[in-house]
Design an enzyme around this catalytic site. Structure first.
Site, PDB file in Angstrom:
ATOM      1  N   ASP A  30     117.146  10.774  -8.838  1.00 53.25           N
ATOM      2  CA  ASP A  30     118.006  10.449  -7.703  1.00 53.25           C
ATOM      3  C   ASP A  30     119.253   9.754  -8.251  1.00 53.25           C
ATOM      4  OD1 ASP A  30     117.200  10.187  -4.431  1.00 53.25           O
ATOM      5  OD2 ASP A  30     119.019   9.180  -5.128  1.00 53.25           O
ATOM      6  N   LYS A  35     117.218   2.735  -5.904  1.00 52.32           N
ATOM      7  CA  LYS A  35     116.013   3.409  -5.420  1.00 52.32           C
ATOM      8  C   LYS A  35     115.105   3.774  -6.605  1.00 52.32           C
ATOM      9  CE  LYS A  35     115.394   6.831  -1.807  1.00 52.32           C
ATOM     10  NZ  LYS A  35     116.006   8.029  -1.254  1.00 52.32           N
ATOM     11  N   LYS A 204     112.128  28.663   8.012  1.00 51.84           N
ATOM     12  CA  LYS A 204     112.240  27.220   8.208  1.00 51.84           C
ATOM     13  C   LYS A 204     112.960  26.884   9.524  1.00 51.84           C
ATOM     14  CE  LYS A 204     112.635  22.850   7.672  1.00 51.84           C
ATOM     15  NZ  LYS A 204     111.604  21.870   7.539  1.00 51.84           N
ATOM     16  N   PHE A 249     102.267  20.330  20.320  1.00 53.87           N
ATOM     17  CA  PHE A 249     103.678  20.276  20.723  1.00 53.87           C
ATOM     18  C   PHE A 249     103.888  20.580  22.198  1.00 53.87           C
ATOM     19  CE2 PHE A 249     106.386  19.155  17.166  1.00 53.87           C
ATOM     20  CZ  PHE A 249     105.384  18.940  16.235  1.00 53.87           C
ATOM     21  N   LYS A 251     103.408  17.901  24.304  1.00 52.83           N
ATOM     22  CA  LYS A 251     103.377  16.530  24.831  1.00 52.83           C
ATOM     23  C   LYS A 251     104.750  16.244  25.424  1.00 52.83           C
ATOM     24  CE  LYS A 251     101.246  12.315  24.604  1.00 52.83           C
ATOM     25  NZ  LYS A 251     101.657  12.045  25.980  1.00 52.83           N
ATOM     26  N   CYS A 260     115.198  16.082  11.768  1.00 49.86           N
ATOM     27  CA  CYS A 260     115.022  17.528  11.565  1.00 49.86           C
ATOM     28  C   CYS A 260     115.349  18.371  12.797  1.00 49.86           C
ATOM     29  CB  CYS A 260     113.609  17.803  11.102  1.00 49.86           C
ATOM     30  SG  CYS A 260     113.195  16.844   9.639  1.00 49.86           S
ATOM     31  N   LYS A 263     119.044  18.234  14.104  1.00 50.31           N
ATOM     32  CA  LYS A 263     119.994  18.796  13.132  1.00 50.31           C
ATOM     33  C   LYS A 263     119.753  20.294  12.916  1.00 50.31           C
ATOM     34  CE  LYS A 263     118.558  18.065   8.531  1.00 50.31           C
ATOM     35  NZ  LYS A 263     118.417  19.342   7.887  1.00 50.31           N
ATOM     36  N   ARG A 327     116.574   7.870  13.056  1.00 49.83           N
ATOM     37  CA  ARG A 327     117.624   8.887  13.215  1.00 49.83           C
ATOM     38  C   ARG A 327     117.385   9.696  14.493  1.00 49.83           C
ATOM     39  NH1 ARG A 327     117.551  11.413   7.292  1.00 49.83           N
ATOM     40  NH2 ARG A 327     115.393  10.692   7.428  1.00 49.83           N
TER      41      ARG A 327
HETATM   42  C1  UGA Z   1     109.420  18.241  11.929  1.00 50.02           C
HETATM   43  C2  UGA Z   1     108.409  19.406  11.821  1.00 50.02           C
HETATM   44  O1  UGA Z   1     107.274  19.123  12.634  1.00 50.02           O
HETATM   45  C3  UGA Z   1     107.981  19.629  10.369  1.00 50.02           C
HETATM   46  O2  UGA Z   1     107.140  20.760  10.301  1.00 50.02           O
HETATM   47  C4  UGA Z   1     109.218  19.857   9.510  1.00 50.02           C
HETATM   48  O3  UGA Z   1     108.894  20.006   8.140  1.00 50.02           O
HETATM   49  C5  UGA Z   1     110.149  18.672   9.645  1.00 50.02           C
HETATM   50  O4  UGA Z   1     110.514  18.516  11.039  1.00 50.02           O
HETATM   51  C6  UGA Z   1     111.377  18.926   8.804  1.00 50.02           C
HETATM   52  O5  UGA Z   1     112.110  19.880   9.094  1.00 50.02           O
HETATM   53  O6  UGA Z   1     111.557  18.255   7.767  1.00 50.02           O
HETATM   54  P1  UGA Z   1     109.249  15.563  11.997  1.00 50.02           P
HETATM   55  O7  UGA Z   1     110.692  15.590  12.379  1.00 50.02           O
HETATM   56  O8  UGA Z   1     108.806  14.654  10.915  1.00 50.02           O
HETATM   57  O9  UGA Z   1     108.761  17.045  11.543  1.00 50.02           O
HETATM   58  O10 UGA Z   1     108.423  15.149  13.294  1.00 50.02           O
HETATM   59  P2  UGA Z   1     107.522  15.838  14.414  1.00 50.02           P
HETATM   60  O11 UGA Z   1     106.176  15.250  14.327  1.00 50.02           O
HETATM   61  O12 UGA Z   1     107.636  17.291  14.395  1.00 50.02           O
HETATM   62  O13 UGA Z   1     108.227  15.269  15.734  1.00 50.02           O
HETATM   63  C7  UGA Z   1     109.587  15.531  16.034  1.00 50.02           C
HETATM   64  C8  UGA Z   1     109.953  14.967  17.389  1.00 50.02           C
HETATM   65  O14 UGA Z   1     109.328  15.727  18.431  1.00 50.02           O
HETATM   66  C9  UGA Z   1     109.527  13.514  17.622  1.00 50.02           C
HETATM   67  O15 UGA Z   1     110.573  12.821  18.261  1.00 50.02           O
HETATM   68  C10 UGA Z   1     108.316  13.628  18.536  1.00 50.02           C
HETATM   69  O16 UGA Z   1     108.139  12.504  19.360  1.00 50.02           O
HETATM   70  C11 UGA Z   1     108.695  14.852  19.360  1.00 50.02           C
HETATM   71  N1  UGA Z   1     107.520  15.540  19.945  1.00 50.02           N
HETATM   72  C12 UGA Z   1     106.611  16.160  19.139  1.00 50.02           C
HETATM   73  C13 UGA Z   1     107.373  15.595  21.329  1.00 50.02           C
HETATM   74  O17 UGA Z   1     108.214  15.034  22.089  1.00 50.02           O
HETATM   75  N2  UGA Z   1     106.304  16.261  21.862  1.00 50.02           N
HETATM   76  C14 UGA Z   1     105.393  16.874  21.079  1.00 50.02           C
HETATM   77  O18 UGA Z   1     104.441  17.475  21.629  1.00 50.02           O
HETATM   78  C15 UGA Z   1     105.544  16.827  19.688  1.00 50.02           C
END
Ligand code: UGA
Length: 444
Positions: A30, A35, A204, A249, A251, A260, A263, A327
């Site tokens: 890095d 870090k 992706k 997903f 919820k 993620c 963006k 974020r």
């Molecule tokens: C997400 C994807 O789930 C990963 O597979 C992916 O690798 C990652 O982005 C990435 O591109 O690096 P992440 O952003 O860590 O992962 O979090 P998630 O658990 O997917 O949740 C994302 C958002 O959706 C959160 O704000 C969560 O509260 C919301 N969410 C998730 C809901 O509002 N309802 C749901 O049922 C699930």
């Protein structure tokens, strides 16, 4: 085999540590020297359950090391995984400046043939461009290959997601290089899908966009529940029992955040613009999410009229539980709105308070437990479903608050329990509880 990982963010660090855990020799690079110093001492700069222990173990067993010298990072490497950030440009497109800087650094320092594996999320066509860039900078006798290997791990469960990945996607037009990378992953024992480069890049974006679509869809259904008197928890359960739909997903809540989904959906939208293709569903997903993030504020505003002089507590600041990442967290937008309204705000989060303090400083009061955050409050907003918040004793809300009004953006509590505890409880896609006529705005 020697593996180097460029970038020690969530993806790079988890990847590097997990590869060391299955027996590879890994060097993580890095440009941030602080870090690297922290990591070299076995300290994890991010909040990721289980990562620090695994990091320490692999450091002490000699399979993992850290450097901020690109020469050292590249000289011995057979494989260089690139996992630097591709944040959002102002126009929503993916910013590739860190990726290009990393590729330039690799190009300058490579002294042997290597396979470059791109983990960063990049628009379709980027891997081909990277190969061209590298071939322009490396010594003419060297041979490099560029492979797309998108990452699907979630923050907060990165290690689990790596060891139990649903699939490992390897995108290349060179079957030998593809097999070599597949071999690195073999000890994880997870299904491997080999595709061409462009398909891997799109898998992706399409995966994240599809998950975001599920969330925006269920949030729309939740809003419809509020109009019709149906209950979103039951509706989602009934839908999810159909295996073609799936339980995950679905919820409903205050909208998706994080580094993620927001963006990547925007970057995919930009990509479609480039190809002059109108991806209608994607546009709606983004629009629905941005509206959903404001729902709780408007519900509260309707009830309170003005927040001037009101004490409010915001419980949960991270974009989801088990991370300190704020974020695009819905809490940040809500806090900014409440500050504009001159509310007096206390906040609580088990991990993310420090990051919020860096943003808002002394404008907020930072409580170290739920009790202190809600004491004397006129309203509570719940934005992250941390266990500490979900398991909180509901009887304490009326005991500690000036008036027990709770706006819950994550549906943390059972309606009957909230009612029995005497809360005025407004959640997402469910009937409001104990909303008395004396409260302003009679919509609920
Ligand atoms: C997400 C994807 O789930 C990963 O597979 C992916 O690798 C990652 O982005 C990435 O591109 O690096 P992440 O952003 O860590 O992962 O979090 P998630 O658990 O997917 O949740 C994302 C958002 O959706 C959160 O704000 C969560 O509260 C919301 N969410 C998730 C809901 O509002 N309802 C749901 O049922 C699930």
């Amino acid at each position: 085999m020697e593996i180097t990982v460029f970038g020690t963010g969530y993806v790079g660090l988890v990847t590097g540590v997990c590869f060391a855990e299955i027996g590879h020799n890994v060097t993580c690079f890095d440009i941030d020297e602080n870090k690297i110093n922290t990591l070299s001492k076995g300290k994890c700069p991010i909040y990721e359950p289980g990562l620090e222990e695994m990091l320490k173990r692999n450091l002490s067993e000699g399979r993992l090391n850290f450097t901020s010298e690109s020469k050292k990072a590249c000289h011995k490497a057979d494989y260089i995984f690139v996992a630097v950030g591709t944040p959002e440009n102002e126009d929503g497109s993916a910013n590739l400046e860190y990726l290009e800087a990393a590729i330039a650094e690799i190009g300058m320092n490579l002294i042997r043939d290597a396979i470059i594996v791109i983990k960063s999320t990049v628009p379709v066509g980027t891997n081909e461009r990277i190969l061209k860039l590298l071939n322009e900078t490396i010594e003419s006798e060297l041979r490099v290959k560029v492979i797309s290997n998108p990452e699907f791990l979630r923050e907060g469960s990165g290690i689990l997601d790596t060891f139990h990945a649903d699939r490992v996607v390897i995108g290349t037009d060179d079957p030998d290089a593809g097999s070599a990378v597949a071999k690195l992953y073999k000890p994880f024992g997870r299904p491997i899908l080999q595709t061409d480069v462009r398909s891997a890049e799109l898998i992706k974006y399409a995966s994240n966009a599809f998950l975001a679509t599920k969330i925006s869809f269920i949030n729309e259904v939740a809003n419809l529940c509020e109009h019709t008197g149906a209950n979103i928890e039951d509706v989602a359960k009934g839908m999810g029992m159909d295996e073609r739909i799936g339980r995950q997903f679905l919820k409903a809540g205050i909208g998706y955040g994080g580094s993620c989904f927001p963006k990547d959906t925007k970057a995919l939208e930009k990509l479609t613009e480039y190809y002059d293709y109108d991806f209608k569903i994607l546009r709606s997903v983004i629009e629905v999410n941005s509206r959903q993030k404001q729902q709780l504020f408007y519900k509260a505003k309707e009830m309170f009229g003005s927040f001037q002089g009101k004490r409010v507590a915001v419980l949960g600041l991270a974009f989801k539980p088990h991370t300190d990442d704020i974020r695009e967290a819905p809490a940040i937008e809500l806090i900014a709105r409440l500050l504009e309204e001159h509310a007096d705000i206390s906040v609580y989060d088990p991990a993310a308070s420090g990051n919020v303090e860096n943003l808002f400083g002394s404008l907020l009061y930072y409580a170290d437990q739920v009790d202190t955050a809600i004491k004397g409050a006129d309203a509570v907003f719940i934005l992250t479903e941390w266990p500490q918040i979900m398991q909180y004793d509901l009887e304490r809300f009326p005991l500690l608050m000036r008036q027990p009004i709770v706006f819950d953006g994550r549906n943390c509590y059972d309606l009957k329990h909230a009612e029995a505890a005497g809360l005025t409880y407004i959640s997402v896609g469910r009937n409001a509880v104990n909303v008395h006529a004396s409260l302003k705005g009679l919509k609920y």
